[in-house]
Design an enzyme around this catalytic site. Structure first.
Site, PDB file in Angstrom:
ATOM      1  CB  SER A 143     -33.443 -24.379  -3.789  1.00 44.87           C
ATOM      2  OG  SER A 143     -33.894 -23.079  -3.450  1.00 44.87           O
ATOM      3  CG  ASP A 202     -34.881 -18.579   1.174  1.00 45.25           C
ATOM      4  OD1 ASP A 202     -35.359 -17.684   1.901  1.00 45.25           O
ATOM      5  OD2 ASP A 202     -35.579 -19.453   0.626  1.00 45.25           O
TER       6      ASP A 202
END
Length: 404
Positions: A143, A202
């Site tokens: 994602s 991330d």
């Protein structure tokens, strides 16, 4: 399709991310080490001469469009998601939760980036197509990689990124630190739209690349981290991070005198890794790092298994690769998902082929890749590339042209 002939389309590709050491211990304030992963999300984006906004996800058979006039003309924050209620009405027909989140993030970034770059009063539309090499929900930053590719693609198409480098690759976009910060900020807010309260780790790795040491709320770049080859194996067993985190919490409550030393040991493996790269870089001795990495990988996996977060499929990966004297560990939350296997320098190609064949016989999916490589990259597409490609562009095919 009505293409804007005054704007060159952009192709961007963002890496995934992988946790090398420190899973679960990081929840308790311990140190972890993560790195960018050499599997990518690719996006191609171009502005249009009309007011249509098209979003294509060929991997998921999703193709959607809206008119700019139907979308909100508000100021969208680059830090905290707002006006989501105005966007959700455009996603009401989507039943898959993950697709709905992805579309909501796309619409948020389109409205926000468009307003910030060319002004919300203009009716310029875009066409964005995105594909990915990353297994979904595998703990590999799919994602975040998606968010970074979205942000970079839109910013590039709206002219907010650097001009191509005047070098061998004259069409490659020159991402300076300001551009990277801009991409990272928009990607982080997209992650918030999709997940609520992400750590920012991330998207930072997918933007900047390399390796980071992190503990709660703090990231530090490991400047001397050396890239290594790995075999990434997806067991295709769905993972549930919340279930695994809760499992460790319960076990720790029951046996604190046993579990706390395990978490401390995982912490010290991360510290050993960081020290290993810093000291070995000074000696320029790859073999020393490799030998220690092998042991750290095996020990870390055994400790995670003791926490109860492994899975028979992950143990099977370790068993198969051990036959070939390779060292493997789970990566991410565990309970399924993916495993990492270090490929030593000079490992015979035929033996690697045999390893992959044995793993695929189990129904697993394998990717030969590297870690700690570059972050977001991109290029402008010239008319010679686009000739005959006026409909939906395939980002993966376009990237292969760049590679050659």
């Amino acid at each position: 399709m009505t293409v804007d002939s005054t704007s060159r389309p952009v192709l961007v590709w963002a890496p995934g991310k992988v946790i090398l050491f420190g899973e679960h211990a990081v929840v308790y304030g311990k140190k972890a080490v993560a790195a960018s992963l050499g599997l990518h999300t690719y996006a191609v984006c171009r502005t249009r001469a009309d007011s249509l906004v098209e979003f294509n996800l060929p991997d998921l058979n999703v193709s959607l469009s809206w008119d700019v006039s139907a979308l909100p003309n508000s100021q969208f924050s680059r830090s905290t998601p707002d006006h989501l209620d105005q966007l959700e009405q455009h996603c009401w027909s989507l039943h898959d939760r993950n697709v709905k989140r992805a579309v909501l993030a796309f619409l948020y970034l389109f409205c926000g980036v468009r307003s910030e770059t060319i002004g919300g009063s203009k009716s310029t539309g875009i066409d964005l197509t995105l594909v990915s090499d990353l297994p979904l929900a595998g703990g590999l930053g799919s994602s975040a990689s998606f968010a970074v590719a979205l942000a970079a693609g839109m910013l590039g198409a709206f002219g907010a990124l650097g001009k191509p480098k005047e070098a061998d690759r004259k069409d490659e976009i020159d991402f300076d630190q300001d551009h990277l910060r801009l991409v990272n900020e928009w990607a982080f807010v997209a992650e918030k739209v999709m997940h609520g309260n992400p750590s920012g780790l991330d998207n930072t790795l997918c933007t900047y690349g390399g390796a980071l040491a992190y503990s709660k709320g703090h990231f530090n770049k490991i400047d001397k981290f050396t890239s290594f080859r790995f075999l990434l194996t997806s067991t295709k067993v769905p993972k549930d991070t919340k279930v695994q985190v809760e499992k460790v919490r319960v076990r720790r409550e029951m046996f604190p005198e046993v579990i706390d030393p395990i978490l401390d040991s995982i912490h010290h493996i991360s510290l050993r890794c960081i020290d290993l790269f810093n000291s070995a870089a000074d000696q320029d001795d790859h073999s020393v790092v490799e030998a220690s990495l092998k042991e750290c990988i095996s020990i870390n996996h055994a400790l995670l298994n003791a926490l109860g977060v492994s899975h028979p499929s992950l143990e099977r990966v370790c068993e198969i690769t051990a036959r070939y004297r390779l060292h493997s560990k789970l990566t991410g939350a565990g309970g399924g998902g993916c495993a990492l296997t270090l490929i030593p320098q000079g490992f015979p190609g035929q033996e690697l082929h045999n390893v992959v064949a044995d793993l695929e016989k189990e129904g697993y999916q394998c990717f030969e890749t590297s870690i700690a490589g570059p972050g977001i990259r991109g290029m402008e597409l010239g008319p010679e590339v686009l000739a005959g490609n006026q409909e939906v562009l395939n980002p993966r095919e376009l990237k292969s042209l760049f590679d050659h």
